[in-house]
Write a protein that holds these residues in place. Structure first.
Motif, short mmCIF file in Angstrom:
data_model
loop_
_atom_site.label_atom_id
_atom_site.label_comp_id
_atom_site.label_asym_id
_atom_site.label_seq_id
_atom_site.Cartn_x
_atom_site.Cartn_y
_atom_site.Cartn_z
N VAL A 119 -10.20 5.27 4.33
CA VAL A 119 -9.78 4.32 5.36
C VAL A 119 -8.50 3.61 4.96
N TYR A 120 -8.48 3.03 3.75
CA TYR A 120 -7.36 2.20 3.33
C TYR A 120 -6.43 2.90 2.34
N MET A 138 0.83 -1.19 0.00
CA MET A 138 0.00 0.00 0.00
C MET A 138 0.87 1.25 0.00
N ARG A 139 0.35 2.31 -0.59
CA ARG A 139 1.06 3.57 -0.67
C ARG A 139 0.44 4.60 0.27
N VAL A 140 1.30 5.46 0.80
CA VAL A 140 0.87 6.55 1.66
C VAL A 140 1.33 7.85 1.01
N LEU A 144 -5.12 9.12 -4.46
CA LEU A 144 -4.58 7.99 -5.22
C LEU A 144 -5.65 7.23 -5.99
N MET A 145 -6.90 7.67 -5.88
CA MET A 145 -8.01 7.02 -6.57
C MET A 145 -8.24 7.66 -7.93
N PRO A 146 -9.00 6.99 -8.81
CA PRO A 146 -9.36 7.61 -10.09
C PRO A 146 -10.07 8.94 -9.87
N ALA A 163 -15.16 9.55 -2.47
CA ALA A 163 -14.48 9.09 -1.26
C ALA A 163 -14.22 10.24 -0.30
N ALA A 164 -13.84 11.40 -0.83
CA ALA A 164 -13.53 12.54 0.02
C ALA A 164 -14.75 13.05 0.78
#
Length: 274
Positions: free
Chosen positions: A200-201, A62-64, A206-208, A215-216
């Motif tokens: 959460v994850y 996973m990326r942060v 980083l999402m499309p 999500a936001a």
């Protein structure tokens, strides 16, 4: 468990008996966990297993955003996920009591009308506090820390419990509307996408591009981002307005949810005898 007839104690006001009757409901709920510990073990064990799974199995992949450890990024999200999934426990408990006639029995007793819903809310908050305590201990054991100081850290946990409080009323309403416990189990299909399509994850950045705003603006994301900010963990913030004002929205979203579902739950409860 018995309720006390208000007419037998005229020297006490209705507020006093509302508190006493609510506490009776709280005691009944806590005694249920004592007599059926498997239920409590499942509720407390599932978040721990999830932390170990996502933190150690998926963590290295996973990326942060920026620099940071994924487990420190993950833990505020797991705290919020545990609070969000708790509404299913509320719904299942309420629909089970309704199906067994427990709610009707409460309504036929000389007890304060608000005691059933208030008692359920207090009991669920106590259980949620226990869940957060155990989950925080697990997080500390795997290397998570809060660098925000005592005050902001307590504030972060307060926001998590505030989210849980608001979702209690969603659970109560669902429990009074759904026909049986099996239908309550189907709520997993609702809460699972809400937790996955959030911060959460994975950070929304980083999402499309079409999914990131969804999500936001997810209420769960606001609580997650706010707690990351208060805990001083990586991944807090973002470019959008809702992410930049996450602490504010972590108050606003639960207030809105409570304002909508608390009256719905009370109205549904009052209509049961009609």
């Amino acid at each position: 468990m018995t309720a006390v007839d208000i007419s037998l104690a005229p020297h006490h006001g209705r507020a006093y008996w509302a508190v006493v009757d609510s506490w009776s409901v709280v005691r009944r709920t806590l005694l249920h966990f004592r007599r059926h510990p498997v239920t409590l073990v499942w509720m407390l064990g599932f978040p721990i297993v999830s932390v170990l799974l996502y933190g150690f199995v998926f963590g290295n992949a996973m990326r942060v955003p920026g620099q940071g450890d994924y487990r420190e990024f993950l833990m505020p999200g797991m705290f919020a996920t545990t609070m969000a999934f708790g509404f299913m426990s509320t719904a299942t408990a309420v629909v089970t009591d309704s199906g067994k006639g427990v709610v009707d029995r409460f309504r036929s007793m000389p007890m304060a009308p608000s005691a059933v819903t208030t008692g359920r809310a207090v009991a669920d908050l106590l259980v949620a506090t226990a869940e957060l305590t155990i989950l925080a201990a697990t997080a500390l054991a795997i290397g998570w820390t809060s660098d925000g100081g005592l005050g902001p850290t307590l504030g972060g946990f307060g926001l998590l419990l505030f989210l849980r409080f608001s979702l209690i009323w969603v659970g109560v309403w669902c429990g009074l509307v759904l026909p049986n416990a099996e239908a309550a189990g189907g709520l997993y299909a609702v809460i699972f996408p809400l937790t996955m399509v959030s911060s959460v994850y994975v950070a929304p950045t980083l999402m499309p591009s079409w999914l990131a705003p969804v999500a936001a603006w997810n209420p769960i994301s606001s609580t997650v981002t706010a707690t990351r900010e208060l805990f001083g963990n990586p991944g807090a913030g973002g470019a959008s307005w809702v992410e930049q004002n996450a602490v504010l929205m972590a108050f606003v979203w639960p207030l809105v949810i409570t304002a909508v579902f608390l009256p719905l739950a009370v109205r549904r409860f009052q209509r049961l005898s009609r």
